[in-house]
Design an enzyme around this catalytic site. Structure first.
Site, mmCIF file in Angstrom:
data_model
loop_
_atom_site.group_PDB
_atom_site.id
_atom_site.type_symbol
_atom_site.label_atom_id
_atom_site.label_comp_id
_atom_site.label_asym_id
_atom_site.label_seq_id
_atom_site.Cartn_x
_atom_site.Cartn_y
_atom_site.Cartn_z
ATOM 1 C CG ASP A 33 21.204 0.587 17.635
ATOM 2 O OD1 ASP A 33 20.345 1.386 17.983
ATOM 3 O OD2 ASP A 33 21.096 -0.513 18.095
ATOM 4 N N GLY A 72 20.147 1.999 24.365
ATOM 5 C CA GLY A 72 19.789 1.388 25.681
ATOM 6 C C GLY A 72 18.593 0.567 25.496
ATOM 7 C CB ILE A 73 17.118 -1.551 28.125
ATOM 8 C CG1 ILE A 73 18.164 -2.788 27.829
ATOM 9 C CG2 ILE A 73 15.605 -2.386 28.356
ATOM 10 C CD1 ILE A 73 18.150 -3.496 26.682
ATOM 11 C CB SER A 74 13.745 1.950 25.099
ATOM 12 O OG SER A 74 13.189 0.970 24.303
ATOM 13 C CG ASN A 111 7.644 9.032 31.712
ATOM 14 O OD1 ASN A 111 6.818 8.313 32.272
ATOM 15 N ND2 ASN A 111 7.833 8.711 30.257
ATOM 16 C CE1 TYR A 135 14.260 2.937 30.041
ATOM 17 C CE2 TYR A 135 11.942 3.680 30.580
ATOM 18 C CZ TYR A 135 13.316 3.448 29.891
ATOM 19 O OH TYR A 135 12.996 4.723 28.709
#
Ligand code: NAI
Ligand code: 15L
Length: 266
Positions: A33, A72-74, A111, A135
Site C-alpha cells: 500500500d 487505488g482510489i476507492s 458497480n 471513479y
C-alpha cells in the site's frame, strides 16, 4: 496452493480483511500500500509502493503467482489522484504482470462502472458499461486493460464488479449491492482455485433477495454466496431515511455516485 500472493491496497478496508482471511491461500503474502501498514508477521512481507510508480510496481509483482488488486482510489475524487492510482496504476500492474509470468489477477472493479443503469434494470456480464463518476470511468479503464491483456497475452483476470462490501448494508440501496465479508473471501478462493479462469465479469454481491445482477454466466466458477442482506431490512427501515423517489440517487444503481457533481481538479 499459491506460493506468493500479492495483495495491493492492504492498508484499506478490504485489504485488511484479505490480509486476515487469505493467509491460508498462499505460502506467503506480499502486502502493499502507499499508506502505513502493521509490520509483517510470519509468512508475510510488507512493501510500501505507489501504484503510479512503474518501476516500483515491477518489483512488487516479481515473484508473485497471484494478485488481489485492491489498491487505488476507492470513491469519487478529483481526476489527478484517480489518474495516478487507478489509471497509471492499473497500466503499471498489467505491464508488470506481463513481464513477470502473468500471475492470475483478482481485479477489484466496481458497480460504479455500470452505475448509470437504472435500479429497475437487471444486468448480466454483457451489460453496457455506464460509469457514474470519474471513479467509475477509471474502473471501466481497468476492465478494458484486463480484456486487452487477456486477448494479447492470455493474462487471466477475474473482473469483479464489487457491490458494497461492508459488515452490514448502510442504506436501502445496499440491500441490492451488499457483499458480505465472508462471500468476498469465498469468491477470492474460487477465483484462485479454478483450473482455468479466462477473463470473466463477476458481480460481487451476496445472495440478496433484492438483486440487480445476474452471475449465471460464471456459474462454472462454483461461487455460491451464502449471505442475504434481507436480515438487515428491518434495522434499515427503523434507522435510515429513504431518498426521495424521484431523486437521481434513487433512480440509478450507483446511488449517490450518480448524483454527485464532477469535482474540479484544483
Ligand atoms: P480503501 O480506500 O479502504 O482501500 C484502498 C487502498 O488503496 C488504501 O489503503 C489506499 O491507501 C490505497 N491506495 C490509494 N492510492 C494508492 C496508490 N497510488 N498506490 C498504492 N496504494 C494506493 O478501499 P476498499 O473499500 O478497501 O476497496 C478496495 C478496492 O475495492 C478498491 O479498488 C475499490 O475501488 C474496490 N471496491 C470496493 C468496494 C467496497 O464496497 N469496499 C465496492 C466496489 C469496489
Ligand atoms: C465502491 O466502489 C466503493 O469503493 C465503496 O466504498 C462503496 O461506495 C461501494 O462502491 C458502493 O457502491 O456502495
Amino acid at each position: 496452493m499459491l506460493k506468493r500472493l500479492l495483495i495491493t491496497g492492504a492498508a484499506g478496508g478490504l485489504g485488511k480483511l484479505a490480509r486476515k482471511r487469505l493467509a491460508g491461500m498462499a505460502e506467503s503474502l506480499r502486502l502493499s500500500d502507499i499508506a502505513d501498514m502493521p509490520p509483517a508477521g510470519a509468512a508475510e512481507e510488507v512493501v510500501a509502493c505507489d501504484l503510479g510508480d512503474g518501476a516500483a510496481v515491477d518489483r512488487l509483482v516479481e515473484g508473485c503467482d497471484g494478485i488481489v488488486h485492491l489498491g487505488g482510489i476507492s470513491v469519487e475524487d478529483r481526476f489527478s489522484p484517480i489518474l495516478n492510482a487507478n489509471i497509471q496504476g492499473v497500466y503499471n500492474l498489467y505491464e508488470a504482470a506481463r513481464r513477470n509470468g502473468s500471475p492470475r489477477i483478482f481485479l477489484a472493479s466496481s458497480n460504479h462502472a455500470v452505475g448509470f443503469h437504472r435500479q429497475d434494470e437487471h444486468l448480466d456480464a454483457a451489460a453496457r458499461l455506464e460509469p457514474d463518476s470519474l471513479y467509475g470511468v477509471s474502473k471501466c479503464f481497468a476492465e478494458h486493460m484486463a480484456r486487452l491483456y487477456h486477448h494479447k497475452y492470455g493474462q487471466e483476470t477475474a473482473i469483479v464488479r464489487i457491490g458494497s462490501c461492508f459488515p452490514e448494508p448502510a442504506d436501502h440501496r445496499m440491500l441490492a449491492t451488499w457483499l458480505s465479508p465472508d462471500d468476498f473471501v469465498s469468491l477470492i478462493a474460487c477465483v484462485f482455485r479454478a483450473p482455468r479462469l479466462g477473463c470473466p465479469v463477476i458481480y460481487g454481491a451476496s445472495a440478496n433477495d433484492c438483486t440487480w445482477w445476474d452471475n449465471s454466466s460464471v456459474s462454472w466458477l462454483g461461487w455460491r454466496p451464502k449471505d442475504n442482506s434481507e436480515v438487515f431490512r428491518a434495522k434499515l427501515d427503523a434507522s435510515v431515511q429513504l431518498p426521495g423517489r424521484d431523486s437521481i440517487e434513487a433512480i440509478y444503481q450507483g446511488g449517490k455516485f450518480a448524483a454527485a457533481p464532477i469535482r474540479e481538479d484544483r
